[in-house]
Write a protein that holds these residues in place. Structure first.
Motif, PDB file in Angstrom:
ATOM      1  N   PRO A   1     -86.678 -13.721  68.116  1.00  0.00           N
ATOM      2  CA  PRO A   1     -86.102 -14.972  68.635  1.00  0.00           C
ATOM      3  C   PRO A   1     -84.948 -15.448  67.750  1.00  0.00           C
ATOM      4  O   PRO A   1     -84.932 -15.205  66.544  1.00  0.00           O
ATOM      5  CB  PRO A   1     -87.290 -15.946  68.569  1.00  0.00           C
ATOM      6  N   LEU A   2     -83.989 -16.095  68.363  1.00  0.00           N
ATOM      7  CA  LEU A   2     -82.845 -16.717  67.695  1.00  0.00           C
ATOM      8  C   LEU A   2     -81.967 -15.682  66.998  1.00  0.00           C
ATOM      9  O   LEU A   2     -80.819 -15.445  67.407  1.00  0.00           O
ATOM     10  CB  LEU A   2     -83.311 -17.799  66.714  1.00  0.00           C
ATOM     11  N   LEU A   3     -82.448 -15.066  65.929  1.00  0.00           N
ATOM     12  CA  LEU A   3     -81.645 -14.063  65.223  1.00  0.00           C
ATOM     13  C   LEU A   3     -81.268 -12.930  66.152  1.00  0.00           C
ATOM     14  O   LEU A   3     -80.117 -12.479  66.167  1.00  0.00           O
ATOM     15  CB  LEU A   3     -82.422 -13.520  64.019  1.00  0.00           C
ATOM     16  N   GLY A   4     -82.228 -12.462  66.949  1.00  0.00           N
ATOM     17  CA  GLY A   4     -81.957 -11.343  67.834  1.00  0.00           C
ATOM     18  C   GLY A   4     -80.893 -11.663  68.856  1.00  0.00           C
ATOM     19  O   GLY A   4     -80.005 -10.841  69.127  1.00  0.00           O
ATOM     20  N   GLU A   5     -80.948 -12.845  69.427  1.00  0.00           N
ATOM     21  CA  GLU A   5     -79.948 -13.226  70.415  1.00  0.00           C
ATOM     22  C   GLU A   5     -78.567 -13.309  69.779  1.00  0.00           C
ATOM     23  O   GLU A   5     -77.557 -12.894  70.376  1.00  0.00           O
ATOM     24  CB  GLU A   5     -80.318 -14.572  71.051  1.00  0.00           C
ATOM     25  N   ALA A   6     -78.485 -13.819  68.548  1.00  0.00           N
ATOM     26  CA  ALA A   6     -77.205 -13.899  67.854  1.00  0.00           C
ATOM     27  C   ALA A   6     -76.649 -12.508  67.572  1.00  0.00           C
ATOM     28  O   ALA A   6     -75.459 -12.241  67.789  1.00  0.00           O
ATOM     29  CB  ALA A   6     -77.365 -14.686  66.555  1.00  0.00           C
ATOM     30  N   LEU A   7     -77.493 -11.612  67.088  1.00  0.00           N
ATOM     31  CA  LEU A   7     -77.048 -10.241  66.825  1.00  0.00           C
ATOM     32  C   LEU A   7     -76.573  -9.570  68.110  1.00  0.00           C
ATOM     33  O   LEU A   7     -75.561  -8.858  68.126  1.00  0.00           O
ATOM     34  CB  LEU A   7     -78.180  -9.434  66.200  1.00  0.00           C
ATOM     35  N   TYR A   8     -77.311  -9.800  69.168  1.00  0.00           N
ATOM     36  CA  TYR A   8     -76.969  -9.187  70.451  1.00  0.00           C
ATOM     37  C   TYR A   8     -75.611  -9.679  70.940  1.00  0.00           C
ATOM     38  O   TYR A   8     -74.760  -8.891  71.344  1.00  0.00           O
ATOM     39  CB  TYR A   8     -78.073  -9.515  71.454  1.00  0.00           C
ATOM     40  N   ARG A   9     -75.388 -10.980  70.899  1.00  0.00           N
ATOM     41  CA  ARG A   9     -74.119 -11.528  71.385  1.00  0.00           C
ATOM     42  C   ARG A   9     -72.937 -10.984  70.593  1.00  0.00           C
ATOM     43  O   ARG A   9     -71.876 -10.712  71.150  1.00  0.00           O
ATOM     44  CB  ARG A   9     -74.144 -13.058  71.312  1.00  0.00           C
ATOM     45  N   ILE A  10     -73.113 -10.825  69.283  1.00  0.00           N
ATOM     46  CA  ILE A  10     -72.035 -10.289  68.453  1.00  0.00           C
ATOM     47  C   ILE A  10     -71.683  -8.873  68.882  1.00  0.00           C
ATOM     48  O   ILE A  10     -70.502  -8.488  68.914  1.00  0.00           O
ATOM     49  CB  ILE A  10     -72.450 -10.318  66.969  1.00  0.00           C
ATOM     50  N   ASN A  11     -72.690  -8.099  69.244  1.00  0.00           N
ATOM     51  CA  ASN A  11     -72.476  -6.680  69.510  1.00  0.00           C
ATOM     52  C   ASN A  11     -72.197  -6.354  70.967  1.00  0.00           C
ATOM     53  O   ASN A  11     -72.005  -5.172  71.296  1.00  0.00           O
ATOM     54  CB  ASN A  11     -73.678  -5.882  69.008  1.00  0.00           C
ATOM     55  N   ILE A  12     -72.176  -7.354  71.844  1.00  0.00           N
ATOM     56  CA  ILE A  12     -71.822  -7.089  73.236  1.00  0.00           C
ATOM     57  C   ILE A  12     -70.658  -7.979  73.685  1.00  0.00           C
ATOM     58  O   ILE A  12     -70.534  -8.296  74.861  1.00  0.00           O
ATOM     59  CB  ILE A  12     -73.031  -7.231  74.185  1.00  0.00           C
ATOM     60  N   SER A  13     -69.794  -8.338  72.754  1.00  0.00           N
ATOM     61  CA  SER A  13     -68.610  -9.113  73.113  1.00  0.00           C
ATOM     62  C   SER A  13     -67.674  -8.243  73.953  1.00  0.00           C
ATOM     63  O   SER A  13     -67.710  -7.004  73.872  1.00  0.00           O
ATOM     64  CB  SER A  13     -67.874  -9.578  71.862  1.00  0.00           C
ATOM     65  N   PRO A  14     -66.810  -8.852  74.786  1.00  0.00           N
ATOM     66  CA  PRO A  14     -65.885  -8.034  75.592  1.00  0.00           C
ATOM     67  C   PRO A  14     -65.043  -7.047  74.788  1.00  0.00           C
ATOM     68  O   PRO A  14     -64.900  -5.896  75.221  1.00  0.00           O
ATOM     69  CB  PRO A  14     -65.030  -9.102  76.290  1.00  0.00           C
ATOM     70  N   PRO A  15     -64.485  -7.413  73.625  1.00  0.00           N
ATOM     71  CA  PRO A  15     -63.722  -6.400  72.872  1.00  0.00           C
ATOM     72  C   PRO A  15     -64.559  -5.192  72.469  1.00  0.00           C
ATOM     73  O   PRO A  15     -64.087  -4.049  72.512  1.00  0.00           O
ATOM     74  CB  PRO A  15     -63.222  -7.174  71.644  1.00  0.00           C
ATOM     75  N   ILE A  16     -65.811  -5.427  72.074  1.00  0.00           N
ATOM     76  CA  ILE A  16     -66.668  -4.309  71.671  1.00  0.00           C
ATOM     77  C   ILE A  16     -67.033  -3.456  72.885  1.00  0.00           C
ATOM     78  O   ILE A  16     -67.043  -2.218  72.808  1.00  0.00           O
ATOM     79  CB  ILE A  16     -67.930  -4.838  70.956  1.00  0.00           C
ATOM     80  N   ILE A  17     -67.311  -4.085  74.020  1.00  0.00           N
ATOM     81  CA  ILE A  17     -67.604  -3.320  75.227  1.00  0.00           C
ATOM     82  C   ILE A  17     -66.404  -2.466  75.617  1.00  0.00           C
ATOM     83  O   ILE A  17     -66.541  -1.280  75.956  1.00  0.00           O
ATOM     84  CB  ILE A  17     -68.007  -4.260  76.375  1.00  0.00           C
TER      85      ILE A  17
END
Length: 284
Positions: A153-169
């Motif tokens: 919870p919380l940490l996982g969602e933050a890590l996920y959002r960082i790694n699935i940003s449009p530039p990274i995708i």
């Protein structure tokens, strides 16, 4: 296109499963890849290219797709059970079964468990190792920790959002999903990013990326899936597949247990070059 809803039970839990249906003719089952950006819509262009000869059914996998995801145990056994439930609810029989990427091993295993379900199989850029085990095999002891961190919870969602940003995708798609970087348009990136933003999206990503959904643990085990009594299998090997993933496809073709054919593209040729994939299927 028609969209049907199958009410399946998987791992003791109800799993509503939408299936798009396109075309007319003999029944075909098209399974999308398992990845951060995968959804049943990725098979629609291929289904339209096949639609004059096949009535193509395309489901979402549990935990994936452009929709809120049900929480189910994300492990290989769940996906085997899911296909069993799908084939009970929509038994076919299918003249054609098509699987992209990581779906390949699951489709082949299902064809073995259900010997009358498929007349032939087509595997499009088949893979069996998740991204981290493929890129960093020596770091396997870190993968469960990474998965737990993304699931937290919380940490996982933050890590996920960082790694699935449009530039990274966009960078990921240009690196190994599409062979032609020019096809990775801003509109396509927005579409893929929307898939990642679905409720509970991080759980499927964490499982897939860390190897938690790998259907087997080694190349030898992967090749063993193809031994014995199975329908004829065609492997479509993209010219632009990444080196390590391409080597696994080449080993499978060299085993003599399947027929191989070259197609353009990288790891998602059914999206990038659906007409070429359809042509290879028709020519086999």
């Amino acid at each position: 296109m028609d969209t049907q809803a199958l009410n399946l039970t998987v791992a003791g839990r109800p799993v509503p499963t939408p299936c798009d249906v396109i075309g007319q003719g003999k029944a075909a089952l098209l399974l999308p890849a398992l990845s951060t950006i995968s959804a049943r819509a990725e098979m629609q262009a291929l289904a339209r290219a096949l639609g004059s000869a096949y009535r193509c059914r395309m489901p979402d996998w549990p935990g994936f797709g452009a929709r809120s995801r049900m929480r189910v145990p994300l492990a290989p056994e769940t996906f085997h059970t899911f296909l069993d439930a799908l084939l009970e609810a929509a038994p076919g029989p299918y003249a054609l079964g098509v699987a992209a990427g990581h779906a390949a091993g699951y489709l082949v295993a299902a064809a073995r468990r259900h010997p009358k379900a498929f007349d032939r199989l087509v595997l499009v850029a088949p893979t069996w190792r998740g991204p981290l085990p493929t890129a960093m095999p020596a770091r396997a002891h870190w993968f469960p920790r990474i998965r737990r961190a993304v699931e937290a919870p919380l940490l996982g969602e933050a890590l996920y959002r960082i790694n699935i940003s449009p530039p990274i995708i966009g960078r990921m798609m240009r690196a190994h999903v599409y062979a032609d970087a020019a096809r990775v348009t801003p509109a396509l990136i927005r579409e893929k990013h929307a898939i990642t933003r679905q409720r509970n999206g991080r759980f499927g990503t964490a499982a897939f990326v860390t190897g938690g959904l790998d259907p087997v643990g080694s190349r030898a085990d992967f090749l063993d899936l193809f031994a014995g009594d199975l329908p004829p299998i065609l492997v479509l090997r993209p010219d632009g597949a990444p080196r390590r993933s391409g080597a696994e496809m080449d080993a499978l073709i060299a085993s003599g247990r399947v027929t191989g054919a070259a197609i353009p593209g990288a790891l998602s040729p059914h999206e990038e070059h659906p007409e070429a994939v359809a042509a290879a299927i028709r020519a086999a």
